[in-house]
Design a protein around this motif. Structure first.
Motif, short mmCIF file in Angstrom:
data_model
loop_
_atom_site.label_atom_id
_atom_site.label_comp_id
_atom_site.label_asym_id
_atom_site.label_seq_id
_atom_site.Cartn_x
_atom_site.Cartn_y
_atom_site.Cartn_z
N ARG A 90 0.86 -1.18 0.00
CA ARG A 90 0.00 0.00 0.00
C ARG A 90 0.90 1.23 0.00
O ARG A 90 2.03 1.17 0.46
N SER A 91 0.39 2.35 -0.53
CA SER A 91 1.21 3.55 -0.68
C SER A 91 0.59 4.74 0.05
O SER A 91 -0.61 4.99 -0.04
N ARG A 146 1.14 6.47 -6.41
CA ARG A 146 1.70 7.23 -5.30
C ARG A 146 0.59 7.79 -4.40
O ARG A 146 -0.29 8.51 -4.86
N GLY A 147 0.64 7.43 -3.12
CA GLY A 147 -0.31 7.96 -2.15
C GLY A 147 -1.72 7.42 -2.27
O GLY A 147 -2.65 7.97 -1.66
N GLU A 148 -1.90 6.33 -3.00
CA GLU A 148 -3.23 5.80 -3.25
C GLU A 148 -3.99 5.45 -1.97
O GLU A 148 -5.21 5.55 -1.92
N HIS A 149 -3.27 5.07 -0.92
CA HIS A 149 -3.92 4.59 0.30
C HIS A 149 -3.68 5.52 1.49
O HIS A 149 -3.87 5.12 2.64
N THR A 150 -3.27 6.76 1.21
CA THR A 150 -2.90 7.66 2.31
C THR A 150 -4.03 7.84 3.32
O THR A 150 -3.86 7.59 4.52
N GLU A 151 -5.17 8.25 2.85
CA GLU A 151 -6.25 8.54 3.79
C GLU A 151 -6.78 7.27 4.44
O GLU A 151 -7.16 7.29 5.62
N GLU A 152 -6.79 6.19 3.72
CA GLU A 152 -7.20 4.90 4.28
C GLU A 152 -6.31 4.51 5.46
O GLU A 152 -6.78 4.14 6.54
N ILE A 153 -5.00 4.62 5.27
CA ILE A 153 -4.05 4.21 6.31
C ILE A 153 -4.07 5.17 7.49
O ILE A 153 -4.02 4.76 8.65
N LEU A 154 -4.15 6.47 7.21
CA LEU A 154 -4.20 7.45 8.29
C LEU A 154 -5.49 7.31 9.10
O LEU A 154 -5.49 7.49 10.32
N ALA A 155 -6.57 6.98 8.44
CA ALA A 155 -7.83 6.73 9.17
C ALA A 155 -7.69 5.51 10.08
O ALA A 155 -8.17 5.52 11.22
N GLU A 156 -7.01 4.46 9.59
CA GLU A 156 -6.75 3.29 10.43
C GLU A 156 -5.93 3.66 11.66
O GLU A 156 -6.08 3.05 12.72
#
Length: 396
Positions: free
Chosen positions: A69-70, A369-379
């Motif tokens: 994930r990115s 690049r950054g495709e999962h940024t908000e998903e990971i930060l929400a986690e």
């Protein structure tokens, strides 16, 4: 979309990947392919340097970064570092290949991070090591190939130094780093403590020199170029047939006798010039010329079948297309066809190791690049308002 493990083998581990170019991303890929939740941390698009392999849509990049994930984070800003540290609090592994001084300047060195996560396994890959007279030098694959001795033994005698056709120092450095991480994770199960794993391209290259290092350190020899022939085991090398070239490897006395019989030269077995391994080494030029003269009476296919039937190792010399056309390669099923949401169908090489219960697969193609940024930060517990503020401030 949450983490989709490529295997259950390492699915319980989370890896923060701060690496770029090849050696570090190779280590991350190894862990990702065995199921670890690898979070690739990159600079935001507007700040990025030339840290990709042939561009994000290039085949090299697509091969190297699957199963990850990115996320983007601006590590030049204090809040970006703070967000990274929050992610590291619950991570198992950090991978980095900064120059040794950079991580200290950013405050993300091992000594700092172990205080917030005592169980952290922190892996560093560098050109030459974390300390020493060359520690601050930039390190690249071909530099390590040269300094580690590989280029001095590669190529035809008298040709001058030759690099190998793959970035072997980068690849081995990455694989050894992943190996070290797994060893440290196993040890952590006993001690409960993390540790700092270190390797370098130079160390990887020296280790991969294998028997050539033993010739130097034990026998006192300085190995040189042997071209397409094995430096110590004769006859082993590339030989010309009627319609091309093949590899033949003759190891051991019994195999030598079988080989002589198949070649229609049983007299070689008793000939003083070829009777023993040492004699064959002394008279290698004569023997190789005799072998090649006989091989040119028939085709490559003829000799491959004949020699293998006699238990003498022999194989064709393929280009990449021919390699993938080999029936055995197709049987092994290493090439996996996957569907990228961005680029469509892809064929990617899988892992060369098979586990019966927890096999590896390509569960996720390479992210943007950054495709999962908000998903990971929400986690990690960041709410929508905070995410919007950080995005506006250029934190990610």
């Amino acid at each position: 979309m949450p983490h989709i493990p490529a295997s259950q083998a390492l699915a319980r581990f989370r890896v923060i990947d701060l690496t770029q170019v090849r050696a570090g991303p190779t280590a991350a890929r190894q862990l990702a392919d065995w199921g670890a939740d690898v979070i690739q941390v990159q600079m935001p698009e507007h700040m990025r340097g030339d840290d990709t392999l042939g561009g994000q849509e290039g085949s090299d990049y697509q091969y190297t970064h699957r199963n990850k994930r990115s996320i983007t984070l601006n590590l030049k800003e204090a809040e970006g570092i703070a967000v990274l540290k929050k992610l590291i609090e619950k991570a198992d592994v950090v991978l980095e290949n900064f120059r040794p001084d950079v991580k200290n300047r950013l405050g993300i060195d091992y000594e700092t991070l172990e205080k917030i996560n005592p169980g952290l396994v922190y892996a560093s890959i560098s050109g030459f090591g974390q300390t020493g007279p060359y520690a601050q030098r930039p390190g690249f694959d071909q530099i390590a190939q040269g300094m580690g001795g590989l280029m001095s033994v590669t190529g035809l005698p008298g040709q001058g130094p030759v690099r190998v056709g793959i970035p072997i120092a980068d690849l081995c450095g990455g694989i050894f780093a992943a190996y070290g991480v797994v060893v440290a994770l196993l040890e952590r199960e006993r001690s409960g403590k993390g540790q700092w794993v270190q390797t370098s391209l130079l160390q990887a290259m020296l280790y991969m020199m294998d028997f050539q290092t033993a010739r130097a350190t034990i026998d006192g020899e300085v190995p040189g170029q042997a071209g397409n022939f094995h430096p110590t085991s004769i006859p082993t090398g590339v030989y010309k047939t009627k319609d091309g070239h093949i590899n033949i490897a003759v190891f051991g006395g019994k195999i030598w006798e079988r080989f002589a019989e198949v070649m229609g030269a049983p007299e070689w077995i008793a000939d003083e010039r070829s009777q023993s391994k040492s004699a064959r080494s002394v008279h290698r030029d004569w023997l190789n010329a005799e072998i090649e003269r006989r091989l040119q009476a028939n085709t490559s296919d003829y000799w491959i079948e004949k020699l293998n039937a006699a238990g003498v190792a022999c194989g064709r010399i393929n280009d990449m297309k021919q390699a993938f056309d080999e029936p055995q390669v197709q049987h092994l099923g290493m090439v996996q066809e996957v569907e990228s949401p961005h680029l469509g169908k892809q064929k990617l090489m899988g892992q060369p190791v098979t586990l019966s219960r927890t096999p590896s697969r390509i569960a996720r193609t390479t992210p943007r690049r950054g495709e999962h940024t908000e998903e990971i930060l929400a986690e990690a517990g960041f709410d929508r308002t905070t995410l919007e503020r950080m995005k506006a401030a250029g934190v990610y």
